[in-house]
Write an enzyme that holds these catalytic residues in place. Structure first.
Site, PDB file in Angstrom:
ATOM      1  N   PHE B 246       8.105  70.465  55.633  1.00 59.64           N
ATOM      2  CA  PHE B 246       7.997  69.213  56.019  1.00 59.64           C
ATOM      3  C   PHE B 246       9.162  68.086  55.518  1.00 59.64           C
ATOM      4  O   PHE B 246       9.197  67.016  55.170  1.00 59.64           O
ATOM      5  CB  PHE B 246       6.692  68.330  55.527  1.00 59.64           C
ATOM      6  CG  PHE B 246       5.661  69.218  56.192  1.00 59.64           C
ATOM      7  CD1 PHE B 246       5.423  69.527  57.551  1.00 59.64           C
ATOM      8  CD2 PHE B 246       4.405  69.573  55.265  1.00 59.64           C
ATOM      9  CE1 PHE B 246       4.137  70.506  57.763  1.00 59.64           C
ATOM     10  CE2 PHE B 246       3.463  70.513  55.688  1.00 59.64           C
ATOM     11  CZ  PHE B 246       3.267  70.751  56.975  1.00 59.64           C
ATOM     12  N   GLY B 475       6.497  77.568  59.825  1.00 65.04           N
ATOM     13  CA  GLY B 475       5.191  77.644  60.489  1.00 65.04           C
ATOM     14  C   GLY B 475       5.360  77.167  61.730  1.00 65.04           C
ATOM     15  O   GLY B 475       4.504  77.230  62.709  1.00 65.04           O
ATOM     16  N   ASN B 640       9.682  77.587  74.100  1.00 63.38           N
ATOM     17  CA  ASN B 640       8.359  78.287  73.953  1.00 63.38           C
ATOM     18  C   ASN B 640       7.185  77.178  74.199  1.00 63.38           C
ATOM     19  O   ASN B 640       7.029  76.728  72.938  1.00 63.38           O
ATOM     20  CB  ASN B 640       8.127  79.025  72.577  1.00 63.38           C
ATOM     21  CG  ASN B 640       6.755  79.847  72.492  1.00 63.38           C
ATOM     22  OD1 ASN B 640       5.860  79.155  73.038  1.00 63.38           O
ATOM     23  ND2 ASN B 640       6.841  81.002  72.044  1.00 63.38           N
ATOM     24  N   PRO B 641       6.622  77.002  75.162  1.00 65.09           N
ATOM     25  CA  PRO B 641       5.804  75.778  75.249  1.00 65.09           C
ATOM     26  C   PRO B 641       4.859  75.853  74.488  1.00 65.09           C
ATOM     27  O   PRO B 641       4.313  74.834  74.075  1.00 65.09           O
ATOM     28  CB  PRO B 641       5.437  75.927  76.993  1.00 65.09           C
ATOM     29  CG  PRO B 641       6.633  76.685  77.837  1.00 65.09           C
ATOM     30  CD  PRO B 641       7.015  77.704  76.540  1.00 65.09           C
ATOM     31  N   LYS B 642       4.169  76.967  74.199  1.00 65.30           N
ATOM     32  CA  LYS B 642       3.002  76.949  73.298  1.00 65.30           C
ATOM     33  C   LYS B 642       3.350  76.437  72.114  1.00 65.30           C
ATOM     34  O   LYS B 642       2.470  75.771  71.313  1.00 65.30           O
ATOM     35  CB  LYS B 642       2.365  78.483  73.212  1.00 65.30           C
ATOM     36  CG  LYS B 642       1.028  78.623  72.355  1.00 65.30           C
ATOM     37  CD  LYS B 642       0.822  80.208  72.082  1.00 65.30           C
ATOM     38  CE  LYS B 642      -0.344  80.541  73.221  1.00 65.30           C
ATOM     39  NZ  LYS B 642      -0.652  82.004  72.962  1.00 65.30           N
ATOM     40  N   GLN B 647       3.745  72.180  67.785  1.00 62.19           N
ATOM     41  CA  GLN B 647       4.457  71.347  67.002  1.00 62.19           C
ATOM     42  C   GLN B 647       4.095  69.684  67.294  1.00 62.19           C
ATOM     43  O   GLN B 647       4.214  69.028  66.255  1.00 62.19           O
ATOM     44  CB  GLN B 647       6.107  71.781  67.183  1.00 62.19           C
ATOM     45  CG  GLN B 647       6.438  72.816  66.423  1.00 62.19           C
ATOM     46  CD  GLN B 647       7.038  72.387  65.022  1.00 62.19           C
ATOM     47  OE1 GLN B 647       6.261  72.208  64.235  1.00 62.19           O
ATOM     48  NE2 GLN B 647       8.411  72.064  64.813  1.00 62.19           N
ATOM     49  N   VAL B 712      11.791  69.321  68.957  1.00 62.06           N
ATOM     50  CA  VAL B 712      10.157  68.803  68.804  1.00 62.06           C
ATOM     51  C   VAL B 712       9.481  68.789  67.412  1.00 62.06           C
ATOM     52  O   VAL B 712       8.347  68.218  67.358  1.00 62.06           O
ATOM     53  CB  VAL B 712       9.032  69.517  69.762  1.00 62.06           C
ATOM     54  CG1 VAL B 712       9.666  69.600  71.144  1.00 62.06           C
ATOM     55  CG2 VAL B 712       9.143  71.105  69.363  1.00 62.06           C
ATOM     56  N   GLY B 713      10.236  68.725  66.504  1.00 62.87           N
ATOM     57  CA  GLY B 713       9.483  69.102  65.085  1.00 62.87           C
ATOM     58  C   GLY B 713       8.805  67.839  64.458  1.00 62.87           C
ATOM     59  O   GLY B 713       7.930  67.666  63.828  1.00 62.87           O
ATOM     60  N   GLU B 714       9.524  66.608  64.758  1.00 60.21           N
ATOM     61  CA  GLU B 714       9.171  65.491  64.166  1.00 60.21           C
ATOM     62  C   GLU B 714       8.709  64.101  65.067  1.00 60.21           C
ATOM     63  O   GLU B 714       8.073  63.359  64.531  1.00 60.21           O
ATOM     64  CB  GLU B 714      10.251  65.115  63.189  1.00 60.21           C
ATOM     65  CG  GLU B 714      10.748  66.229  62.143  1.00 60.21           C
ATOM     66  CD  GLU B 714      12.014  65.952  61.573  1.00 60.21           C
ATOM     67  OE1 GLU B 714      11.938  65.210  60.658  1.00 60.21           O
ATOM     68  OE2 GLU B 714      12.954  66.392  62.048  1.00 60.21           O
TER      69      GLU B 714
END
Lengths: 348, 750
Positions: B246, B475, B640-642, B647, B712-714
C-alpha cells in the site's frame, strides 16, 4: 514478555491450592495473554484452568434454570440449542461479541473477568488508576469518546466491554466462585464494581478465588419469548459497542407483566436499574412507556468527556431494544445477531 | 511508442484471460515464505524500543537491567549505536526520508526507535526492550491543525509543484451565479498491511543478504548501499511475497536499517519483525488534511472556478510529503479556472508517505462531496452536473487525453446501479424495513504513470521460456499478470514459461507503485520476449535448412512455441528445432520500458471511473451500512480481468474504510496515537461489505504505452469515498464534512 511459571492443574481444588499472590488464572487467554504481551499484566504464575473437566459442562437444571461451567467456550454456549432456547438474549449477546475465532477460544468465565478496553488502561505508558493506583486517569481529558456516561468517578471512566454480561445482569445471574475460603455465590449485580476512588478493585473476587460457574435462575427462562440484545456500533461486526441493551419482557393480554433491562458499554459494570423495569410492569408495550423506562435507566447519566452522544444514543437504543423484544424473540438466530440490520437468517 | 519495442503489439492467448492467481495455493497453504519465515543458522532476534513520547529527549535507559536479562545479547543505544555509514539525516535519493538509527537522543515522534535490543529469542529481546524503561525530558507535542498557522508547502510530493494555477479562480468565483465554499477534514491513516514490516539480515564480509517485503527492491538496494557504504551489487534483497504494501514498503525505514546494522556489528544474522503498534510511526502514513473547496457555476451550471486548498499535517523535520490532496481537482472537471494549493502544518509525527492513492484518495473524497453539494445548490442531478462539466481535454493544460472512456463509465455504472429515477432531494427513500436509503456517486480518477524497468527473456533449447524481472507482488497478482504478458511475448502457453521475480539480482522491475507496475514491468517483459523472438527469427531466416529460410523481411508471428512467417503461415518451425540446429544454445532477449518524455508531454494520461453507492441508515440509531457499490472503470487494456476486478474491489472496500471507519486517534496532549491495534483502528469487516460490483469498460489507448495498460491499483479508492458520503446525505439530508463519518455525527446534527 516477563518470564512466568506455568501450571496446569486438573481440579478446581488443585487450582485454588496452587494459587499464591502474583498468580493469575488463565481461561481461553484471549484477553489475559494480550495484556501480558503488552506488559499491562505481569503475573508471576499462570494457572491454566484448561484441563479442569469439572468446569466444562452446560447443565439445564430441572427447575428451568441453567448452570454453565466457567470453562465453557463462548461459542459452545451460544450454539447450545437448549440453552439458546431458554435464554436467547444471552446467546444473541455472545454471538454479537468478538469474532468466531475468538468466541471459539474464549471462555464464559473469562468473559466475565475481561478487562476494560479503555486505551489508557491498555497502555502501560499512560497514567491509569485502574492499572496503577494513584497515577491518575489519562482518559478524563484524553480520547474518551467511547467511555463511561454512568457510574464513573473522577478516578476512572472505564467501561466494561462484555456483551454476555449485559443479559446476565438483566436476568439476575449468579456467579459461583471457589477460593481458599471455600465456595460462595455472588449475584452478578455485586460481581463487578463501579470505580469509586479505588478503580483497581474490579470485581468481588477475593485473592485466589476463581469463577467456577454461572447460574441462571429458573425465572429468567420465563422471558424467552420476548428477549433481545441490541448492540450499536460503528462497524457491523467485530467491534465493541458504543451502547448495548438487553431487554426482556413478559407480556400477557397486551400488558407487560415483568421487564428486565440492562445497558452495556456505558459503565464499569452492566447497568441495571430495577426502578426502570418496575415502570414497565402493567404497561402496554408502547414507545411512550419504553421512553419512560429509558429515562429511568439513564437517571444520572452525564458525559465523562466527549461522549455525551452516548446518552442520547442509549436512550434511543433502549426504546428500540424494548420494541424488538416486544415484537418477539425470532425463531432463529439472526445472521447479524443483536443488530438493527438483522433481516437475514443464519444457519443456526 | 517506446523505441525498445521492435515488433508490433500482438494480442496473445494469455493476456485478457482471468487466470487464477498462480501463487494462491502456496499462500493459502502456508508454503509461500514471507520475510519473517526465514531463519538462517545462528539468527538473533531484534526488538526496537519505541518512543512513548512525541517530542523531547531520552534522558535515561536502564541498559543494566536489559543486559542482565537472560538471553539478551546486546543493547544498542545512542551511546553504542551500531555503525551506519551514510548520514541518516540526509536524503540520498528521491523518496528517501531522514531516518532514526540512534544517531542522537532526540525524539521527534512517538514510536520512533530509541534503542534496539538483540536477543537469542524473541521473548528475551522483547523483555529486554521493556526493561529499558526510558526516561525523558518531554517537550509539548504539536498535534492537530491548530498546532501552528498553516504555511505554504515548499513543494508537493513526487516533485510536483505546491501550487497550480490555470486562470483566475477569484474572478471566476465573483462572476459565478452560485458559489460553494466548504471545508472537509480527512484523518491520518496508517497502512497496516496484513504483514507488518520485517527483515532478516545476514552479512558475509561486506556482502549483505536481506529478506524483507519491498515494493521496489532494486531501488531499495541503492538505499541500503548508501547506508552501509558498500556497492549495490553486494546486496541481495529477496522479496518474493508481500503481505500487502500500500505504499509503505517502497523505501527502507529506520527499524529495518537498524536491524541490518546490528547484524553487521554482531556478525550474526538478525531478524526484526515490527509489531502492529509499531506500524503507527516510522513506516509512513497518509497525512491528515483539511481541504477548502470553492466552486462557482454560471447560469448553465458550468463551473467558472474550482479552487482547492489542502492543508496537510506533516512531520516537523522533513516536511517532504504534504498529502497532495488538492491535486485531485486538476485533470477532471472542465472549470474555466482552476487553482490548487498545498499548505502544511507541522506536528510531531513520523514522516507521512505514499498510501494507496496518495493525494487522490483524500482529495477525491472532498472534491466529490463538494461537487455533490454544488449540484444540490444548482438543483441538478449530480451525474448530470458532472456531465455538464465533462472535460474533453485536460482542463487548464488543454492537452488531449490519451484515452478517456469516462462517459461510458458513467453510463454503464448508472445503468447497472439503476441511478435513473433517483429523487434529487434528500431523505426521500425509505426501504420496506424503514431504513433511510440514499444513493450517491463519485468520479474516480487516477494518473496512468509509467516508470522504468528492464527484463530478460530466454528461449531454452527445449522450446520453453524463462523470463526474469525484479517485480513485486504485494498481493495484486504480479506473479500472474506479468507472467501472462511474458508468455504472450514469447508466443508460449503460460505453463511453458518460467517466471522469476522478487529478487534484486534480476533485472530491475521498477517500483510497484503509482498503479504503474503492470505497465512498466510488463512493458519490459514484453520487450524482452519480443527481442528473444526477433533473435530466434534471425537465426531461422538465415538457416537454409529452416522452412523459414529467407523470410526475414516479412517478420514473424510467434504462437504456441512455433515461429510462423508473417505473410505465409504454411512456413513455420518449432522453437526447439530452430535452436537445436543452431547449436542448442539458449537464446536471450533483453528489454526495457519507460515512457518517453515527449509522449508524456503530448497527452494527459489517466484511468477513469464512476462509483455509485447505496447506503441504508437506521432512522433512529443512525447505524450505517453500505448496501451496494457499483464501480465502472476504464483503465486501458486489462491483462487479467479477475485480478484487475479484485484490485478495483479492494480499492472500493478501502473507500468504505475511508468513509466510515479508518482513523488514527491522537491524544491531543501527548501527540501519541491511542488506537494502535486493529481492535481500535477499524477497517471494514465482511459484514460491512455487501453487494460490490465492478465493471471494466473497454478502452484502447494507443498512446499510454505499447501494451495499452493504465493500471487499476489505486483508482478504486477514489470516487468511492465521496459516493458513500453523498449517499449518506441523500439518505439523511445531512452533510458530514469530516471523515470517517460516525453515528455521533448524524445523531448530533439533528
Amino acid at each position: 514478555m516477563k518470564r512466568f511459571d506455568y501450571m496446569r492443574p486438573l481440579s478446581v481444588a488443585d487450582a485454588v491450592s496452587a494459587y499464591k499472590p502474583g498468580a493469575a488464572y488463565l481461561g481461553g487467554g484471549t484477553n489475559l495473554l494480550d495484556l501480558m504481551k503488552i506488559g499491562v499484566m505481569q503475573p508471576e504464575t499462570l494457572i491454566d484452568l484448561g484441563r479442569i473437566a469439572e468446569l466444562e459442562a452446560i447443565e439445564m437444571l430441572p427447575d428451568g434454570g441453567a448452570r454453565i461451567g466457567a470453562l465453557v467456550k463462548n461459542s459452545d454456549l451460544a450454539y447450545d440449542r437448549a440453552f439458546a432456547a431458554a435464554f436467547p438474549m444471552v446467546a444473541e449477546a455472545i454471538l454479537a461479541g468478538a469474532s468466531g475465532q475468538l468466541r471459539n477460544a474464549a471462555t464464559v468465565g473469562g468473559n466475565l473477568m475481561q478487562k476494560t478496553r479503555c486505551t489508557y488502561f491498555q497502555d502501560p505508558h499512560s497514567p491509569c488508576n485502574r492499572r496503577e493506583p494513584g497515577t491518575g486517569c489519562a482518559a478524563r481529558e484524553g480520547d474518551n469518546a467511547n467511555l463511561a456516561v454512568l457510574g464513573w468517578s473522577d478516578a476512572c471512566i472505564a467501561t466494561n466491554p462484555s456483551d454476555m454480561c449485559v443479559p446476565l445482569a438483566a436476568l439476575g445471574a449468579v456467579i459461583e466462585v471457589q477460593g481458599p475460603a471455600g465456595k460462595r455465590d455472588i449475584p452478578i449485580a455485586n460481581f463487578h464494581f463501579l470505580p469509586g476512588d479505588q478503580p483497581e478493585n474490579e470485581t468481588a473476587l477475593q485473592p485466589g478465588e476463581l469463577v467456577v460457574a454461572i447460574r441462571l435462575p429458573a425465572e429468567a427462562a420465563a422471558f424467552a419469548r420476548n428477549a433481545r440484545y441490541l448492540k450499536v456500533r460503528e462497524r457491523t461486526s467485530f467491534a465493541f459497542a458504543l451502547v448495548s441493551v438487553a431487554a426482556a419482557l413478559q407480556i400477557e393480554g397486551g400488558r407487560i407483566t415483568e421487564a428486565r433491562l440492562a445497558l452495556g458499554a456505558v459503565a464499569a459494570k452492566p447497568w441495571r436499574v430495577t426502578a426502570a423495569e418496575e415502570l414497565l410492569a402493567g404497561q402496554a408495550p408502547t414507545a411512550e412507556a419504553f421512553a419512560r423506562a429509558a429515562d429511568a435507566l439513564l437517571q444520572g447519566a452525564r458525559p465523562s468527556g466527549e461522549n455525551g452522544y452516548k446518552i442520547e444514543l442509549a436512550r434511543r437504543a433502549i426504546v428500540r431494544a424494548l420494541q424488538m423484544s416486544a415484537a418477539g424473540t425470532p425463531k432463529r438466530m439472526p445472521a447479524l445477531p443483536a443488530s438493527s440490520f438483522a433481516e437475514e437468517v443464519s444457519h443456526v | 511508442m517506446s523505441e525498445t519495442v521492435t515488433m508490433p503489439m500482438r494480442f496473445g492467448s494469455n493476456s485478457g484471460q482471468s487466470v487464477t492467481r498462480r501463487d494462491g495455493i502456496a499462500k493459502v497453504t502456508g508454503r509461500a515464505t514471507y520475510a519473517a519465515d526465514n531463519h538462517p543458522d545462528g539468527m538473533l532476534y531484534a526488538v526496537y524500543v519505541p518512543a512513548t513520547i512525541a517530542r523531547g529527549r531520552v534522558t535515561h535507559l536502564d541498559t543494566a537491567a536489559a543486559e542482565a536479562h537472560p538471553g539478551v545479547v546486546e543493547v544498542f543505544t545512542p551511546k553504542n549505536r551500531p555503525p551506519v555509514v551514510g548520514d541518516p539525516d540526509k536524503k540520498p535519493f528521491m523518496f528517501a526520508i531522514p531516518i532514526e538509527v540512534l544517531q542522537d537522543d532526540t525524539v521527534r515522534y512517538a514510536m520512533q526507535p530509541i534503542a534496539l535490543v538483540v536477543g537469542e529469542t524473541l521473548e528475551a529481546a522483547t523483555e529486554g526492550a521493556r526493561l529499558l524503561n526510558p526516561q525523558y525530558e518531554i517537550e509539548p507535542a504539536r498535534t492537530g491543525f491548530d498546532a501552528e498557522p498553516a504555511r505554504r508547502a515548499a513543494s508537493g510530493p513526487f516533485g510536483r509543484p505546491a501550487e497550480v494555477v490555470h486562470g483566475d479562480t477569484e474572478a471566476g468565483l465573483s462572476r459565478a451565479k452560485q458559489t460553494l465554499d466548504v471545508t472537509y477534514d480527512t484523518p491520518a491513516q496508517y497502512h497496516n498491511a496484513m504483514e507488518p514490516h520485517a527483515i532478516v539480515a545476514k552479512w558475509d564480509g561486506d556482502r549483505l543478504e536481506i529478506d524483507t517485503p519491498n515494493q521496489a527492491i532494486v531501488l531499495s538496494r541503492g538505499f541500503y548501499a548508501y547506508y552501509f557504504g558498500i556497492p549495490a551489487e553486494n546486496i541481495l534483497i529477496r522479496s518474493p511475497y508481500l503481505g500487502g504494501g500500500f505504499g509503505s514498503k517502497a523505501v527502507p525505514y529506520s527499524p529495518l536499517v537498524l536491524a541490518i546494522a546490528a547484524a553487521r556489528k554482531l556478525d550474526r544474522p538478525v531478524k526484526l519483525a515490527m509489531t502492529r503498534a509499531q506500524m503507527f510511526g516510522p513506516v509512513g502514513h497518509r497525512g491528515a488534511t483539511r481541504q477548502r473547496l470553492r466552486i462557482g457555476i454560471d447560469g448553465d451550471a458550468q463551473m467558472t472556478a474550482l479552487d482547492h486548498v489542502s492543508t496537510a499535517i506533516v512531520d516537523s523535520f522533513d516536511s517532504s510529503f504534504p498529502e497532495p490532496a488538492a491535486n485531485a481537482s486538476q485533470g477532471l472537471y472542465n472549470a474555466s479556472s482552476l487553482h490548487s494549493l498545498m499548505m502544511i502544518v507541522h506536528n510531531d509525527i513520523g514522516v507521512p508517505g505514499a498510501m494507496r492513492a496518495p493525494g487522490e484518495a483524500s482529495g477525491s473524497a472532498a472534491l466529490e462531496c463538494a461537487i455533490d453539494e454544488m449540484a444540490e445548490k444548482a438543483g441538478i442531478d449530480p451525474l448530470e452536473f458532472r456531465l455538464k462539466n465533462y472535460a474533453d481535454v485536460e482542463p487548464g493544460t488543454g492537452k488531449p487525453y490519451s484515452s478517456k472512456a469516462l462517459r461510458e463509465c458513467y453510463a454503464e455504472g448508472a445503468k447497472r446501479f439503476g441511478w435513473a429515477g433517483r429523487p434529487i432531494a434528500p431523505r426521500q427513500m425509505v426501504d420496506d424495513k424503514g431504513f433511510l436509503t440514499g444513493w450517491g456517486m463519485g468520479t474516480a480518477l487516477f494518473g496512468a504513470p509509467m516508470f522504468a524497468a528492464q527484463a530478460r527473456a530466454i528461449l531454452r533449447p527445449d522450446g520453453t521460456g524463462l523470463v526474469e524481472t525484479a517485480a513485486a507482488d504485494m498481493g495484486q497478482g504480479a506473479w500472474t499478470a506479468l507472467a501472462q504478458i511474458a508468455a504472450d511475448s514469447l508466443g508460449l502457453p503460460l505453463d511453458k514459461v518460467e517466471f522469476r521475480s522478487g529478487s534484486s539480482d534480476l533485472p530491475d522491475g521498477g517500483v510497484a507503485g503509482g498503479s504503474g507496475h503492470t505497465a512498466t514491468a510488463g512493458g519490459a517483459l514484453h520487450a524482452a520476449g519480443t527481442d528473444a523472438i526477433r533473435r530466434l527469427g534471425e537465426i531461422a531466416a538465415a538457416d537454409p535448412q529452416s522452412p523459414l529460410f529467407g523470410t526475414g523481411n516479412q517478420g514473424f508471428v510467434a504462437r504456441d512455441g512455433r515461429l510462423y512467417a508473417a505473410r505465409d503461415e504454411s512456413r513455420s518451425e518449432a522453437y526447439a528445432d530452430i535452436i537445436a540446429r543452431a547449436g542448442g544454445q539458449e537464446i536471450e532477449g533483453k528489454g526495457s520500458a519507460a515512457r518517453p518524455p515527449e509522449d508524456a508531454e503530448r497527452h494527459a494520461m489517466y484511468s477513469h471511473g464512476a462509483v455509485f453507492a447505496e447506503v441504508k441508515i437506521d432512522p433512529v440509531l443512525f447505524q450505517m451500512r453500505v448496501t451496494r457499490l457499483v464501480g465502472a472503470f476504464a483503465a486501458g487494456r486489462i491483462i487479467n480481468p479477475k485480478l484487475a476486478e479484485s484490485q478495483l474491489m479492494g480499492g472500493m472496500i478501502w473507500g468504505i474504510s475511508f468513509a466510515l471507519h479508518e482513523e488514527a486517534r491522537f491524544d491531543k496532549r501527548t501527540g501519541r496515537i491511542m488506537n494502535t491495534d486493529l481492535a481500535g483502528y477499524h477497517i471494514p469487516v465482511n459484514a460491512d461489505v455487501q453487494r460490490l460490483e465492478v465493471i471494466t469498460v473497454h478502452e484502447d489507448d494507443p498512446y499510454v504505452n505499447p501494451l495499452g495498460i493504465k493500471g487499476v491499483g489505486e483508482i478504486g479508492v477514489t470516487g468511492t469515498v465521496g459516493a458513500i458520503a453523498n449517499a449518506i446525505w441523500h439518505a439523511t439530508g445531512r452533510r458530514v464534512r469530516r471523515f470517517p463519518i460516525r453515528i455521533e455525527d448524524l445523531l448530533l446534527q439533528q
